[in-house]
Design a protein around this motif. Structure first.
Motif, PDB file in Angstrom:
ATOM      1  N   SER A   1       0.821  -1.215   0.000  1.00  0.00           N
ATOM      2  CA  SER A   1       0.000   0.000   0.000  1.00  0.00           C
ATOM      3  C   SER A   1       0.850   1.258   0.000  1.00  0.00           C
ATOM      4  N   CYS A   2       1.975   1.227   0.714  1.00  0.00           N
ATOM      5  CA  CYS A   2       2.815   2.419   0.815  1.00  0.00           C
ATOM      6  C   CYS A   2       3.451   2.803  -0.509  1.00  0.00           C
ATOM      7  N   PHE A   3       3.426   1.908  -1.483  1.00  0.00           N
ATOM      8  CA  PHE A   3       3.917   2.296  -2.793  1.00  0.00           C
ATOM      9  C   PHE A   3       3.106   3.471  -3.324  1.00  0.00           C
ATOM     10  N   VAL A   4       1.786   3.386  -3.165  1.00  0.00           N
ATOM     11  CA  VAL A   4       0.976   4.510  -3.640  1.00  0.00           C
ATOM     12  C   VAL A   4       0.795   5.591  -2.576  1.00  0.00           C
ATOM     13  N   THR A   5       0.526   5.204  -1.334  1.00  0.00           N
ATOM     14  CA  THR A   5       0.238   6.222  -0.322  1.00  0.00           C
ATOM     15  C   THR A   5       1.454   7.093  -0.046  1.00  0.00           C
ATOM     16  N   ASP A   6       2.599   6.470   0.222  1.00  0.00           N
ATOM     17  CA  ASP A   6       3.784   7.252   0.581  1.00  0.00           C
ATOM     18  C   ASP A   6       4.336   8.046  -0.586  1.00  0.00           C
ATOM     19  N   ASN A   7       4.431   7.403  -1.744  1.00  0.00           N
ATOM     20  CA  ASN A   7       4.966   8.129  -2.894  1.00  0.00           C
ATOM     21  C   ASN A   7       4.051   9.285  -3.286  1.00  0.00           C
ATOM     22  N   ALA A   8       2.746   9.082  -3.199  1.00  0.00           N
ATOM     23  CA  ALA A   8       1.814  10.167  -3.512  1.00  0.00           C
ATOM     24  C   ALA A   8       1.960  11.309  -2.511  1.00  0.00           C
ATOM     25  N   GLU A   9       2.105  10.978  -1.241  1.00  0.00           N
ATOM     26  CA  GLU A   9       2.240  12.024  -0.228  1.00  0.00           C
ATOM     27  C   GLU A   9       3.540  12.798  -0.384  1.00  0.00           C
ATOM     28  N   LEU A  10       4.583  12.147  -0.830  1.00  0.00           N
ATOM     29  CA  LEU A  10       5.825  12.865  -1.106  1.00  0.00           C
ATOM     30  C   LEU A  10       5.640  13.855  -2.250  1.00  0.00           C
ATOM     31  N   ILE A  11       4.865  13.448  -3.254  1.00  0.00           N
ATOM     32  CA  ILE A  11       4.580  14.361  -4.366  1.00  0.00           C
ATOM     33  C   ILE A  11       3.726  15.530  -3.880  1.00  0.00           C
ATOM     34  N   GLN A  12       2.724  15.239  -3.072  1.00  0.00           N
ATOM     35  CA  GLN A  12       1.869  16.302  -2.535  1.00  0.00           C
ATOM     36  C   GLN A  12       2.669  17.252  -1.636  1.00  0.00           C
ATOM     37  N   THR A  13       3.561  16.686  -0.847  1.00  0.00           N
ATOM     38  CA  THR A  13       4.405  17.515   0.017  1.00  0.00           C
ATOM     39  C   THR A  13       5.300  18.423  -0.808  1.00  0.00           C
ATOM     40  N   ARG A  14       5.890  17.867  -1.860  1.00  0.00           N
ATOM     41  CA  ARG A  14       6.761  18.673  -2.715  1.00  0.00           C
ATOM     42  C   ARG A  14       5.984  19.822  -3.367  1.00  0.00           C
ATOM     43  N   ARG A  15       4.827  19.514  -3.895  1.00  0.00           N
ATOM     44  CA  ARG A  15       4.029  20.556  -4.537  1.00  0.00           C
ATOM     45  C   ARG A  15       3.600  21.621  -3.526  1.00  0.00           C
ATOM     46  N   SER A  16       3.280  21.186  -2.310  1.00  0.00           N
ATOM     47  CA  SER A  16       2.859  22.122  -1.272  1.00  0.00           C
ATOM     48  C   SER A  16       3.999  23.051  -0.877  1.00  0.00           C
ATOM     49  N   LEU A  17       5.191  22.488  -0.719  1.00  0.00           N
ATOM     50  CA  LEU A  17       6.352  23.313  -0.377  1.00  0.00           C
ATOM     51  C   LEU A  17       6.673  24.296  -1.501  1.00  0.00           C
ATOM     52  N   GLU A  18       6.452  23.881  -2.729  1.00  0.00           N
ATOM     53  CA  GLU A  18       6.677  24.794  -3.855  1.00  0.00           C
ATOM     54  C   GLU A  18       5.694  25.968  -3.800  1.00  0.00           C
ATOM     55  N   LEU A  19       4.446  25.687  -3.427  1.00  0.00           N
ATOM     56  CA  LEU A  19       3.470  26.764  -3.297  1.00  0.00           C
ATOM     57  C   LEU A  19       3.806  27.663  -2.113  1.00  0.00           C
ATOM     58  N   VAL A  20       4.219  27.067  -0.998  1.00  0.00           N
ATOM     59  CA  VAL A  20       4.647  27.860   0.162  1.00  0.00           C
ATOM     60  C   VAL A  20       5.834  28.741  -0.225  1.00  0.00           C
ATOM     61  N   ARG A  21       6.753  28.201  -0.998  1.00  0.00           N
ATOM     62  CA  ARG A  21       7.912  28.973  -1.451  1.00  0.00           C
ATOM     63  C   ARG A  21       7.464  30.208  -2.241  1.00  0.00           C
ATOM     64  N   THR A  22       6.527  30.027  -3.137  1.00  0.00           N
ATOM     65  CA  THR A  22       6.006  31.160  -3.905  1.00  0.00           C
ATOM     66  C   THR A  22       5.364  32.193  -2.994  1.00  0.00           C
ATOM     67  N   ARG A  23       4.590  31.726  -2.037  1.00  0.00           N
ATOM     68  CA  ARG A  23       3.938  32.656  -1.104  1.00  0.00           C
ATOM     69  C   ARG A  23       4.984  33.425  -0.280  1.00  0.00           C
ATOM     70  N   LEU A  24       6.014  32.724   0.168  1.00  0.00           N
ATOM     71  CA  LEU A  24       7.077  33.381   0.934  1.00  0.00           C
ATOM     72  C   LEU A  24       7.751  34.480   0.117  1.00  0.00           C
ATOM     73  N   VAL A  25       8.072  34.174  -1.117  1.00  0.00           N
ATOM     74  CA  VAL A  25       8.764  35.138  -1.971  1.00  0.00           C
ATOM     75  C   VAL A  25       7.922  36.400  -2.143  1.00  0.00           C
ATOM     76  N   ARG A  26       6.631  36.232  -2.273  1.00  0.00           N
ATOM     77  CA  ARG A  26       5.761  37.399  -2.472  1.00  0.00           C
ATOM     78  C   ARG A  26       5.688  38.261  -1.223  1.00  0.00           C
ATOM     79  N   VAL A  27       5.666  37.644  -0.051  1.00  0.00           N
ATOM     80  CA  VAL A  27       5.650  38.436   1.174  1.00  0.00           C
ATOM     81  C   VAL A  27       6.997  39.123   1.373  1.00  0.00           C
ATOM     82  N   ILE A  28       8.078  38.404   1.110  1.00  0.00           N
ATOM     83  CA  ILE A  28       9.419  39.001   1.215  1.00  0.00           C
ATOM     84  C   ILE A  28       9.511  40.232   0.325  1.00  0.00           C
ATOM     85  N   ASP A  29       9.038  40.126  -0.891  1.00  0.00           N
ATOM     86  CA  ASP A  29       9.087  41.256  -1.823  1.00  0.00           C
ATOM     87  C   ASP A  29       8.261  42.429  -1.299  1.00  0.00           C
ATOM     88  N   ALA A  30       7.064  42.154  -0.784  1.00  0.00           N
ATOM     89  CA  ALA A  30       6.202  43.231  -0.283  1.00  0.00           C
ATOM     90  C   ALA A  30       6.829  43.924   0.927  1.00  0.00           C
TER      91      ALA A  30
END
Length: 478
Positions: free
Chosen positions: A107-136
């Motif tokens: 089961s962890c083949f799909v659950t864990d690997n999917a969550e790693l992808i979701q985590t990566r995408r989430s951190l990428e979005l957080v990174r974008t949000r951080l950059v915008r606040v830093i700029d402001a």
């Protein structure tokens, strides 16, 4: 939205639709299907008997319909196993693939690997949000780099700084957070194809004992899911320390948001700065005149929630028995997405506030002037010595006059009259006391530090993430 059931406010009120979608059932189970397809394709490439028709059916049905979810829910009621429920549900949609879906996997083949992808995408979005606040914040800091204001230590009046320099402190915290997010993204790896307890035994059996093919299978699936590396070894799950590190990073962002939010609430109390407010915004249902720092308060509240979730990652990493135990599952369904959602909401609020801060220079100047005579005493003392006075005698006179002036302020509610007291003291007759009350004499290198920080620290961030600064900022829901 159902009005008869509890709805998570992170979804209905605070976080962006983009972050909510990243942690949605449709995203998660769509990733499961893509992982199963990547596994089947790679197994076929390495010689296993996987029919082309099976792969074609899988490729044609990667995105789940509402009927797919209903069918999976029906299976789960009987099977009590979400992964197998989706295996059976997809098998009905892809009858030629039914015999090979999830072949050799746990089961962890799909659950864990999917969550790693979701985590990566989430951190990428957080990174974008951080950059915008830093700029402001950097733009705000540059605009107000020269504006003297009263500094505080222990929340007591201290040596002056500038409005812009104070903003660089908030901004620098977020720059440090950005470094942590970048580090986590750079070090995040794929679980890969590791088997039931991480030994790859089932895949070794599938390939007739050919370990090289098992290694290649792991590589192929990793490459198809766009990861550069996999964790060298795993138990049944990827190391739960990874979650602890990610949650700690998100907690760090929350700490920065909370600190700045608290500062802004204090400054709004002093009427020096205000967060933006809508034309029709109501501060109180009873006190119609009120203008509350509700956005900064909300940011603090959500940040505090995100900070509290970090302990879940620590506890889970510490209590994984041997190759794994399942007490992590229910906890991680809450802590991982909700931490990302809460920080996403915090940064949306922060960007909104930082981009619309209101500054009241006259109030700032008045607040500074009320304390500046005390700040000027060291300069007065030095000027008195230069005029021929005895340093120790002058020090005692300044101490006594400062004490008496403080009593006038605290006990009588009158203005600070320290300068008048010194002017009446013959020991300071040779000192130009008015010259000691220029606030800019006491801000040191604050303007220079502010501009240098923006140029040397924020400048490279702006260059690296120029694309993030051109996109539309997220809107507050309430």
């Amino acid at each position: 939205m159902s009005h008869d059931r509890y709805e998570n406010p992170l979804l209905t009120r605070y976080a962006s639709d983009a972050m909510a979608e990243l942690w949605s059932a449709r995203t998660k189970h769509g990733l499961w299907r893509r992982l199963w397809l990547a596994l089947a394709e790679s197994q076929q490439e390495l010689g296993l008997d996987i029919p082309d028709a099976a792969l074609e059916q899988m490729r044609a049905s990667l995105d789940l319909s509402d009927d797919d979810f209903a069918l999976a829910a029906k299976y789960e009621m009987d099977l009590r196993h979400d992964v197998m429920a989706h295996v059976h549900a997809w098998g009905e949609v892809c009858p030629d693939a039914r015999p090979i879906i999830h072949l050799g996997a746990t089961s962890c083949f799909v659950t864990d690997n999917a969550e790693l992808i979701q985590t990566r995408r989430s951190l990428e979005l957080v990174r974008t949000r951080l950059v915008r606040v830093i700029d402001a914040l950097a733009r705000f800091a540059e605009q107000w780099a020269d504006e003297p204001c009263l500094g505080f230590t222990h929340l007591q009046p201290a040596q002056p700084t500038t409005v812009g320099k104070r903003a660089t402190l908030w901004c620098q915290d977020l720059c440090l957070d950005l470094e942590e997010v970048e580090h986590r993204l750079a070090r995040l790896k794929f679980r890969g194809v590791k088997g039931t307890t991480g030994t790859q035994a089932t895949f070794l059996q599938l390939f007739g004992g050919d370990g090289a093919k098992v290694d290649r299978l792991d590589e192929l699936v990793r490459e198809k899911m766009d990861f550069a590396e996999s964790y060298a070894v795993t138990g049944q799950t990827y190391p739960r320390k990874v979650d602890a590190m990610v949650l700690a990073t998100l907690s760090g962002v929350g700490q920065s948001c909370h600190k700045a939010g608290t500062d802004l609430r204090i400054l709004q109390h002093r009427k020096e700065l205000e967060e933006p407010q809508g034309d029709k915004q109501i501060g109180s249902s009873a006190m119609a005149y009120k203008r509350n720092p509700m956005r900064a308060e909300r940011m603090c509240g959500l940040a505090r929630f995100a900070m509290s979730l970090a302990a879940n990652g620590d506890d889970t990493a510490a209590t994984q028995w041997l190759e794994r135990t399942l007490d992590d599952s229910a906890n991680r369904r809450l802590s991982l997405p909700q931490s990302c959602l809460a920080i996403d909401a915090c940064l949306l609020i922060y960007a909104n506030v930082a981009g619309g801060l209101l500054v009241y220079p006259k109030v700032i100047a008045a607040n500074l002037a009320s304390e500046l005579p005390f700040m000027a005493t060291e300069a007065v003392l030095m000027a008195g010595v230069e005029a021929g006075g005895d340093r120790q005698d002058l020090h005692e006179r300044v101490r006594v006059h400062s004490r008496d002036a403080g009593r006038v302020v605290k006990e009588q509610g009158e203005a600070n009259d320290l300068i008048a007291r010194l002017q009446a003291d013959d020991a300071f007759a040779g000192v130009d006391l008015s010259a000691t009350l220029d606030p800019k004499k006491y801000i040191g290198r604050a303007p220079e530090q502010t501009r240098r920080f923006v140029e040397q620290v924020v400048g490279p961030i702006r260059e690296r993430y120029a694309d993030a600064l051109t996109g539309a900022a997220g809107e507050l829901k309430v």
